[in-house]
Motif scaffolding. Sequence first.
Motif, PDB file in Angstrom:
ATOM      1  N   HIS A   1       0.856  -1.188   0.000  1.00  0.00           N
ATOM      2  CA  HIS A   1       0.000   0.000   0.000  1.00  0.00           C
ATOM      3  C   HIS A   1       0.891   1.236   0.000  1.00  0.00           C
ATOM      4  O   HIS A   1       1.733   1.384   0.881  1.00  0.00           O
ATOM      5  N   TYR A   2       0.698   2.119  -0.964  1.00  0.00           N
ATOM      6  CA  TYR A   2       1.395   3.398  -1.005  1.00  0.00           C
ATOM      7  C   TYR A   2       0.350   4.476  -0.746  1.00  0.00           C
ATOM      8  O   TYR A   2      -0.593   4.633  -1.525  1.00  0.00           O
ATOM      9  N   ILE A   3       0.500   5.199   0.365  1.00  0.00           N
ATOM     10  CA  ILE A   3      -0.451   6.232   0.750  1.00  0.00           C
ATOM     11  C   ILE A   3       0.150   7.595   0.402  1.00  0.00           C
ATOM     12  O   ILE A   3       1.221   7.939   0.897  1.00  0.00           O
ATOM     13  N   ILE A   4      -0.541   8.327  -0.443  1.00  0.00           N
ATOM     14  CA  ILE A   4      -0.077   9.638  -0.890  1.00  0.00           C
ATOM     15  C   ILE A   4      -0.815  10.702  -0.094  1.00  0.00           C
ATOM     16  O   ILE A   4      -2.050  10.736  -0.086  1.00  0.00           O
ATOM     17  N   SER A   5      -0.068  11.575   0.562  1.00  0.00           N
ATOM     18  CA  SER A   5      -0.644  12.711   1.272  1.00  0.00           C
ATOM     19  C   SER A   5      -0.127  13.988   0.630  1.00  0.00           C
ATOM     20  O   SER A   5       1.076  14.117   0.388  1.00  0.00           O
ATOM     21  N   VAL A   6      -1.037  14.901   0.342  1.00  0.00           N
ATOM     22  CA  VAL A   6      -0.680  16.182  -0.267  1.00  0.00           C
ATOM     23  C   VAL A   6      -1.379  17.292   0.502  1.00  0.00           C
ATOM     24  O   VAL A   6      -2.209  17.036   1.377  1.00  0.00           O
ATOM     25  N   ASP A   7      -1.064  18.530   0.161  1.00  0.00           N
ATOM     26  CA  ASP A   7      -1.752  19.674   0.750  1.00  0.00           C
ATOM     27  C   ASP A   7      -3.242  19.541   0.446  1.00  0.00           C
ATOM     28  O   ASP A   7      -3.633  19.054  -0.610  1.00  0.00           O
ATOM     29  N   GLN A   8      -4.067  19.983   1.385  1.00  0.00           N
ATOM     30  CA  GLN A   8      -5.515  19.831   1.239  1.00  0.00           C
ATOM     31  C   GLN A   8      -6.048  20.479  -0.036  1.00  0.00           C
ATOM     32  O   GLN A   8      -6.981  19.977  -0.647  1.00  0.00           O
ATOM     33  N   SER A   9      -5.443  21.573  -0.484  1.00  0.00           N
ATOM     34  CA  SER A   9      -5.914  22.230  -1.703  1.00  0.00           C
ATOM     35  C   SER A   9      -5.499  21.493  -2.968  1.00  0.00           C
ATOM     36  O   SER A   9      -6.010  21.784  -4.049  1.00  0.00           O
ATOM     37  N   ASP A  10      -4.579  20.532  -2.874  1.00  0.00           N
ATOM     38  CA  ASP A  10      -4.132  19.768  -4.033  1.00  0.00           C
ATOM     39  C   ASP A  10      -4.838  18.427  -4.197  1.00  0.00           C
ATOM     40  O   ASP A  10      -4.629  17.740  -5.193  1.00  0.00           O
ATOM     41  N   VAL A  11      -5.676  18.043  -3.256  1.00  0.00           N
ATOM     42  CA  VAL A  11      -6.327  16.735  -3.320  1.00  0.00           C
ATOM     43  C   VAL A  11      -7.171  16.614  -4.586  1.00  0.00           C
ATOM     44  O   VAL A  11      -7.117  15.598  -5.287  1.00  0.00           O
ATOM     45  N   GLY A  12      -7.933  17.639  -4.909  1.00  0.00           N
ATOM     46  CA  GLY A  12      -8.769  17.609  -6.107  1.00  0.00           C
ATOM     47  C   GLY A  12      -7.970  17.505  -7.384  1.00  0.00           C
ATOM     48  O   GLY A  12      -8.374  16.826  -8.333  1.00  0.00           O
ATOM     49  N   ARG A  13      -6.810  18.153  -7.424  1.00  0.00           N
ATOM     50  CA  ARG A  13      -5.951  18.070  -8.601  1.00  0.00           C
ATOM     51  C   ARG A  13      -5.405  16.655  -8.768  1.00  0.00           C
ATOM     52  O   ARG A  13      -5.219  16.187  -9.882  1.00  0.00           O
ATOM     53  N   LEU A  14      -5.152  15.987  -7.670  1.00  0.00           N
ATOM     54  CA  LEU A  14      -4.604  14.639  -7.717  1.00  0.00           C
ATOM     55  C   LEU A  14      -5.666  13.599  -8.074  1.00  0.00           C
ATOM     56  O   LEU A  14      -5.385  12.641  -8.779  1.00  0.00           O
ATOM     57  N   ILE A  15      -6.894  13.820  -7.618  1.00  0.00           N
ATOM     58  CA  ILE A  15      -7.971  12.878  -7.913  1.00  0.00           C
ATOM     59  C   ILE A  15      -8.519  13.121  -9.316  1.00  0.00           C
ATOM     60  O   ILE A  15      -8.775  12.186 -10.060  1.00  0.00           O
ATOM     61  N   GLY A  16      -8.697  14.371  -9.696  1.00  0.00           N
ATOM     62  CA  GLY A  16      -9.208  14.691 -11.026  1.00  0.00           C
ATOM     63  C   GLY A  16     -10.721  14.587 -11.095  1.00  0.00           C
ATOM     64  O   GLY A  16     -11.373  14.094 -10.177  1.00  0.00           O
ATOM     65  N   ARG A  17     -11.258  15.037 -12.203  1.00  0.00           N
ATOM     66  CA  ARG A  17     -12.712  14.970 -12.384  1.00  0.00           C
ATOM     67  C   ARG A  17     -13.137  13.519 -12.512  1.00  0.00           C
ATOM     68  O   ARG A  17     -12.597  12.774 -13.323  1.00  0.00           O
ATOM     69  N   GLN A  18     -14.105  13.159 -11.715  1.00  0.00           N
ATOM     70  CA  GLN A  18     -14.647  11.802 -11.668  1.00  0.00           C
ATOM     71  C   GLN A  18     -13.563  10.753 -11.430  1.00  0.00           C
ATOM     72  O   GLN A  18     -13.704   9.598 -11.797  1.00  0.00           O
ATOM     73  N   GLY A  19     -12.439  11.159 -10.835  1.00  0.00           N
ATOM     74  CA  GLY A  19     -11.380  10.224 -10.485  1.00  0.00           C
ATOM     75  C   GLY A  19     -10.493   9.778 -11.621  1.00  0.00           C
ATOM     76  O   GLY A  19      -9.740   8.815 -11.487  1.00  0.00           O
ATOM     77  N   HIS A  20     -10.528  10.491 -12.743  1.00  0.00           N
ATOM     78  CA  HIS A  20      -9.765  10.060 -13.916  1.00  0.00           C
ATOM     79  C   HIS A  20      -8.259  10.146 -13.709  1.00  0.00           C
ATOM     80  O   HIS A  20      -7.525   9.268 -14.165  1.00  0.00           O
ATOM     81  N   VAL A  21      -7.775  11.178 -13.052  1.00  0.00           N
ATOM     82  CA  VAL A  21      -6.335  11.316 -12.821  1.00  0.00           C
ATOM     83  C   VAL A  21      -5.856  10.215 -11.877  1.00  0.00           C
ATOM     84  O   VAL A  21      -4.842   9.560 -12.127  1.00  0.00           O
ATOM     85  N   ALA A  22      -6.591   9.979 -10.811  1.00  0.00           N
ATOM     86  CA  ALA A  22      -6.225   8.929  -9.860  1.00  0.00           C
ATOM     87  C   ALA A  22      -6.231   7.556 -10.538  1.00  0.00           C
ATOM     88  O   ALA A  22      -5.332   6.738 -10.307  1.00  0.00           O
ATOM     89  N   ALA A  23      -7.211   7.304 -11.376  1.00  0.00           N
ATOM     90  CA  ALA A  23      -7.280   6.027 -12.088  1.00  0.00           C
ATOM     91  C   ALA A  23      -6.093   5.854 -13.031  1.00  0.00           C
ATOM     92  O   ALA A  23      -5.523   4.760 -13.126  1.00  0.00           O
ATOM     93  N   ALA A  24      -5.705   6.918 -13.710  1.00  0.00           N
ATOM     94  CA  ALA A  24      -4.559   6.853 -14.609  1.00  0.00           C
ATOM     95  C   ALA A  24      -3.268   6.603 -13.836  1.00  0.00           C
ATOM     96  O   ALA A  24      -2.418   5.806 -14.260  1.00  0.00           O
ATOM     97  N   LEU A  25      -3.107   7.262 -12.683  1.00  0.00           N
ATOM     98  CA  LEU A  25      -1.929   7.037 -11.844  1.00  0.00           C
ATOM     99  C   LEU A  25      -1.872   5.584 -11.383  1.00  0.00           C
ATOM    100  O   LEU A  25      -0.808   4.959 -11.424  1.00  0.00           O
ATOM    101  N   ARG A  26      -2.996   5.054 -10.959  1.00  0.00           N
ATOM    102  CA  ARG A  26      -3.038   3.664 -10.508  1.00  0.00           C
ATOM    103  C   ARG A  26      -2.671   2.709 -11.645  1.00  0.00           C
ATOM    104  O   ARG A  26      -1.942   1.740 -11.447  1.00  0.00           O
ATOM    105  N   THR A  27      -3.154   2.986 -12.844  1.00  0.00           N
ATOM    106  CA  THR A  27      -2.856   2.136 -13.988  1.00  0.00           C
ATOM    107  C   THR A  27      -1.366   2.112 -14.287  1.00  0.00           C
ATOM    108  O   THR A  27      -0.775   1.048 -14.507  1.00  0.00           O
ATOM    109  N   VAL A  28      -0.732   3.281 -14.293  1.00  0.00           N
ATOM    110  CA  VAL A  28       0.699   3.356 -14.592  1.00  0.00           C
ATOM    111  C   VAL A  28       1.520   2.663 -13.514  1.00  0.00           C
ATOM    112  O   VAL A  28       2.429   1.878 -13.813  1.00  0.00           O
TER     113      VAL A  28
END
Length: 86
Positions: A36-63
């Motif tokens: 398990h790799y747990i990523i913690s970022v500044d609270q204002s960056d969480v949305g940028r990391l997750i992306g709209r409808q989770g697309h950015v997070a899904a792409a990161l997980r895939t890679v």
Amino acid sequence: MAETNVESLIRSLVTPLLKYPQALSISQNNDGRYHHYIISVDQSDVGRLIGRQGHVAAALRTVVEGAQSRRANSKRVRLLINDHRH
């Protein structure tokens, strides 16, 4: 084939997405089946990391999961994003 350093891969993928990259921290936990790799970022960056409808997070997980070794005894990788809600 050389083993992939998963933490440095995650760091190199996530850092360009953040407004506050200095707040990035990655911790690792292991259990029987997963790394398990747990990523913690500044609270204002969480949305940028997750992306709209989770697309950015899904792409990161895939890679990250695709870069992992395919050996039979290898543990699978799980990428978790700390969203500061708990």
